[in-house]
Design a protein around this motif. Structure first.
Motif, PDB file in Angstrom:
ATOM      1  N   GLY A   1      31.705  64.334 -24.038  1.00 56.83           N
ATOM      2  CA  GLY A   1      30.338  64.180 -24.418  1.00 56.83           C
ATOM      3  C   GLY A   1      29.715  65.152 -23.729  1.00 56.83           C
ATOM      4  N   ILE A   2      30.356  65.425 -22.243  1.00 56.57           N
ATOM      5  CA  ILE A   2      29.442  66.427 -21.465  1.00 56.57           C
ATOM      6  C   ILE A   2      29.671  67.887 -22.365  1.00 56.57           C
ATOM      7  CG2 ILE A   2      29.356  67.686 -19.332  1.00 56.57           C
ATOM      8  CD1 ILE A   2      28.280  64.788 -19.321  1.00 56.57           C
ATOM      9  N   PRO A   3      30.799  68.438 -22.618  1.00 56.40           N
ATOM     10  CA  PRO A   3      30.807  69.803 -23.183  1.00 56.40           C
ATOM     11  C   PRO A   3      29.966  69.790 -24.427  1.00 56.40           C
ATOM     12  CG  PRO A   3      33.082  69.050 -22.699  1.00 56.40           C
ATOM     13  CD  PRO A   3      32.211  67.934 -22.370  1.00 56.40           C
ATOM     14  N   LEU A   4      29.854  68.691 -25.196  1.00 58.01           N
ATOM     15  CA  LEU A   4      28.948  68.779 -26.270  1.00 58.01           C
ATOM     16  C   LEU A   4      27.466  68.998 -25.957  1.00 58.01           C
ATOM     17  CD1 LEU A   4      30.265  66.025 -28.695  1.00 58.01           C
ATOM     18  CD2 LEU A   4      30.053  68.621 -29.317  1.00 58.01           C
ATOM     19  N   VAL A   5      27.221  68.332 -24.684  1.00 58.48           N
ATOM     20  CA  VAL A   5      25.865  68.509 -24.228  1.00 58.48           C
ATOM     21  C   VAL A   5      25.451  70.089 -24.019  1.00 58.48           C
ATOM     22  CG1 VAL A   5      24.216  67.969 -22.490  1.00 58.48           C
ATOM     23  CG2 VAL A   5      25.524  66.094 -23.478  1.00 58.48           C
ATOM     24  N   VAL A   6      26.796  70.394 -23.288  1.00 62.45           N
ATOM     25  CA  VAL A   6      26.384  71.961 -23.003  1.00 62.45           C
ATOM     26  C   VAL A   6      26.204  72.930 -24.368  1.00 62.45           C
ATOM     27  CG1 VAL A   6      27.613  73.898 -21.858  1.00 62.45           C
ATOM     28  CG2 VAL A   6      27.638  71.673 -20.358  1.00 62.45           C
ATOM     29  N   ILE A   7      27.362  72.589 -25.064  1.00 65.84           N
ATOM     30  CA  ILE A   7      27.097  73.158 -26.268  1.00 65.84           C
ATOM     31  C   ILE A   7      25.795  73.022 -27.182  1.00 65.84           C
ATOM     32  CG2 ILE A   7      27.971  73.618 -28.750  1.00 65.84           C
ATOM     33  CD1 ILE A   7      30.675  72.693 -27.455  1.00 65.84           C
ATOM     34  N   PHE A   8      24.961  72.017 -26.913  1.00 67.38           N
ATOM     35  CA  PHE A   8      24.190  71.655 -27.684  1.00 67.38           C
ATOM     36  C   PHE A   8      22.878  72.406 -26.906  1.00 67.38           C
ATOM     37  CE2 PHE A   8      20.108  69.150 -26.555  1.00 67.38           C
ATOM     38  CZ  PHE A   8      19.415  69.290 -27.923  1.00 67.38           C
ATOM     39  N   ALA A   9      23.111  72.415 -25.561  1.00 68.59           N
ATOM     40  CA  ALA A   9      21.945  73.370 -24.680  1.00 68.59           C
ATOM     41  C   ALA A   9      22.134  74.861 -24.835  1.00 68.59           C
ATOM     42  CB  ALA A   9      22.347  73.107 -23.232  1.00 68.59           C
ATOM     43  N   ILE A  10      23.459  75.198 -25.347  1.00 66.46           N
ATOM     44  CA  ILE A  10      23.569  76.578 -25.704  1.00 66.46           C
ATOM     45  C   ILE A  10      22.816  76.748 -27.014  1.00 66.46           C
ATOM     46  CG2 ILE A  10      25.003  78.298 -26.269  1.00 66.46           C
ATOM     47  CD1 ILE A  10      27.031  77.361 -24.288  1.00 66.46           C
ATOM     48  N   ILE A  11      23.015  76.025 -27.872  1.00 68.06           N
ATOM     49  CA  ILE A  11      22.169  76.202 -29.350  1.00 68.06           C
ATOM     50  C   ILE A  11      20.704  76.126 -29.164  1.00 68.06           C
ATOM     51  CG2 ILE A  11      22.120  75.137 -31.606  1.00 68.06           C
ATOM     52  CD1 ILE A  11      25.137  74.394 -31.206  1.00 68.06           C
ATOM     53  N   LEU A  12      20.377  75.204 -28.355  1.00 69.74           N
ATOM     54  CA  LEU A  12      18.936  75.060 -28.204  1.00 69.74           C
ATOM     55  C   LEU A  12      18.366  76.199 -27.523  1.00 69.74           C
ATOM     56  CD1 LEU A  12      16.714  72.941 -28.003  1.00 69.74           C
ATOM     57  CD2 LEU A  12      17.139  72.340 -25.647  1.00 69.74           C
ATOM     58  N   GLY A  13      19.017  76.856 -26.465  1.00 62.85           N
ATOM     59  CA  GLY A  13      18.613  78.035 -26.021  1.00 62.85           C
ATOM     60  C   GLY A  13      18.357  79.265 -26.953  1.00 62.85           C
ATOM     61  N   TRP A  14      19.499  79.555 -27.785  1.00 66.26           N
ATOM     62  CA  TRP A  14      19.366  80.289 -28.665  1.00 66.26           C
ATOM     63  C   TRP A  14      18.143  80.028 -29.704  1.00 66.26           C
ATOM     64  CZ3 TRP A  14      19.944  80.695 -34.440  1.00 66.26           C
ATOM     65  CH2 TRP A  14      20.415  81.976 -34.562  1.00 66.26           C
TER      66      TRP A  14
END
Lengths: 295, 263
Positions: free
Chosen positions: A64-77
């Protein structure tokens, strides 16, 4: 006495989380000169997303946590690409205002997708409390402090030695000269927003693992803002030192004042009193870069 | 080879600054672009490097060719990656970075870290003073040191064409000569073409192979450096020399008419 120790430790740890979120502000400020006013909302959004991953989807912690980080990266992009890039070369005030708009937009989205007022994350840190002297502290606080510190060190190294990190600092100094060197500034802005989102996501996870997910999480954005102002807008070290100071003053101050003042909201006010005082005495903050001007 | 064919540039779609500029930079040569303030020299450089777009300027007509491909519609990053690097006018160093970091930013688009290290040493051999100052914050360097840093940064990109915008601006004559010697050496040793914008005509023509004189957004005169140095008009209007040996009668000088009409 044990109460004081307890206040100090929790204050420092909470403050470290503020620092972490504040670092996200500093990264964007340093590279593009944009004051990101949507930090608190980013924290809220990623906390709820963590909730979805860990509770609603029932994913294990390590997935779950890595997914959240990936989500954050996409969000930032997405934020940089769709909202800020069209505004490049526009007055800086428009860029700052658009982050304010973004803040309300995210808040609205959160209410639509997660119409709960409050939720709790599963506990992923060991549950037995730690005894320090006579004080008892839950492990979440200590983990939060350690994680913040490690991320701070990694980030500092990145900005000191990595070619992208150096270019990001250069962009803060002179955008046009960076372009003249053939460096894509848009890539640099995009990277800085990814950093900001990831940092506020991790900050959000840590905050909500301590106090649950509440609408009040938005206020951490304001607290991070006061951290940045105290530490200096463009200083990582400043943010890292100012965070624990704000956290300490907040918890210790409110913890003791609660006995004298019958006004529980005093806790939220204290950091802002500090901002006002700092702005009067040291407008660049404790560690802010002085503008270098040769005459 | 860089070739500009009759380009026109307008700012904000209204203010036309270049009215058909054509010029050519052969591989490995030093070309000087001379002229007074407001002639359009810097605009020409920015049109080539693509920086015009960030200033609301646009190449409205004509074409810019670099190694046979048109680049006038490309953005600054692509042009930078294709080997054209511009050093901006007026010492745009990164003030809060130290000198070495400034140089490393120049090498951003290069991947080979060994070659970058070698080139760092090369830049230090051209500018020994920068080596002593490499841990110093660039914002506090002197004007001459900052100018060296800016040129060094452009060298770090290993450009095929280096465009320098008034490297002599605000420097002492001795330092100007030193910097120009280094540009010349860099040109011969690394075979990098140089396009030089300069108001200091004498020093520019001392190292250039070819020169163009600009006025009011047009190229009014061009020729080899030898030719320009001996051209009467250039001598009189840009070097302040009158015909040697003849006595100048100030009675006959109607200075309001003395402005040369080129076209």
């Amino acid at each position: 006495m044990s109460m004081l120790v307890q206040f100090v430790i929790t204050g420092l740890a909470i403050g470290m989380i503020y620092s972490l979120i504040a670092l996200g502000f500093v990264v964007v400020w340093k590279s593009s000169g944009v004051a990101n006013l949507s930090l608190g909302q980013l924290v809220l959004l990623s906390s709820w997303f963590t909730y979805s991953m860990l509770v609603q989807a029932g994913l294990p912690f390590y997935l779950g946590i890595p997914l959240v980080v990936i989500f954050a990266i996409i969000l930032g992009w997405i934020i940089e690409r769709i909202i800020l890039r069209p505004l490049i070369a526009q007055p800086i005030l428009s860029l700052i205002t658009v982050t304010l708009g973004l803040a309300y937009f995210i808040e609205g989205i959160v209410v639509i997708i997660w119409p709960l007022s409050q939720a709790y994350l599963p506990r992923f840190f060991p549950t037995e409390p730690i005894h320090i002297g006579s004080a008892v502290v839950t492990q979440e606080y200590l983990w939060a402090a350690v994680i913040s510190l490690v991320l701070f060190i990694l980030l500092s190294l990145y900005f000191r030695y990595n070619r992208m990190g150096i270019a990001m600092r250069a962009t803060a100094d002179d955008q046009k000269a960076v372009q003249a060197c053939g460096i894509p500034v848009t890539k640099i802005f995009s990277r800085s927003w990814m950093f900001a989102c990831v940092l506020s996501a991790i900050g959000g996870i840590l905050m909500s693992s301590i106090g649950g997910i509440r609408p009040g999480l938005v206020e951490t954005g304001l607290l991070a803002f006061s951290v940045v102002i105290l530490g200096g807008l463009d200083s990582f070290v400043g943010a890292m030192i100012a965070g624990p100071i704000i956290g300490l003053v907040e918890t210790v101050g409110s913890g003791y004042l609660a006995n004298f003042i019958k006004w529980p909201e005093i806790r939220t006010v204290i950091p802002f009193i500090i901002i006002v005082i700092v702005m009067c005495i040291k407008p660049y903050g404790l560690f802010g870069e002085n503008r270098i001007e040769r005459i | 080879m860089l070739k500009l064919n009759n380009i026109e540039v307008a700012y904000l779609n209204v203010i036309r600054v270049l009215h058909g500029v054509s010029l050519k930079v052969d591989d490995g040569s030093i070309v000087a672009l001379l002229g007074a303030n407001g002639a359009g020299k810097s605009t020409t450089l920015k049109a080539i490097s693509g920086l015009l777009k960030t200033e609301d300027g646009e190449v409205t007509d004509g074409s810019i060719e670099w190694e046979g491909k048109r680049i006038d519609k490309k953005n600054a990053e692509e042009i930078g990656k294709s080997g054209i690097i511009q050093a901006l006018e007026g010492r745009h160093v990164f003030g809060h970075l130290n000198a070495e970091e400034n140089l490393l930013v120049g090498a951003f688009n290069r991947k080979d870290s060994n070659a970058i290290k070698q080139d760092l040493e090369m830049v230090y051999s051209y500018f020994p003073r920068l080596k002593d100052l490499r841990r110093n914050i660039a914002g506090y360097l002197s004007g001459g040191e900052q100018q060296m840093l800016v040129i060094g940064r452009a060298m770090m990109a290993k450009p095929k064409l280096m465009m320098l915008d008034e490297p002599s601006l605000g420097l002492a004559p001795l330092l100007v000569e030193e910097i120009y010697d280094i540009i010349k050496r860099f040109n011969t040793e690394s075979k990098t073409s140089v396009l030089l914008v300069e108001q200091n005509v004498r020093v520019a023509l001392s190292i250039a192979h070819y020169g163009y004189v600009m006025e009011n957004g047009r190229i009014v005169l061009d020729g080899t450096a030898e030719f320009l140095k001996n051209n009467e008009d250039v001598k009189e209007f840009y070097m302040g020399l009158s015909t040697v040996g003849t006595k100048k009668s100030y009675r006959e000088v109607k200075h309001y008419k003395r402005r040369k009409r080129w076209l």
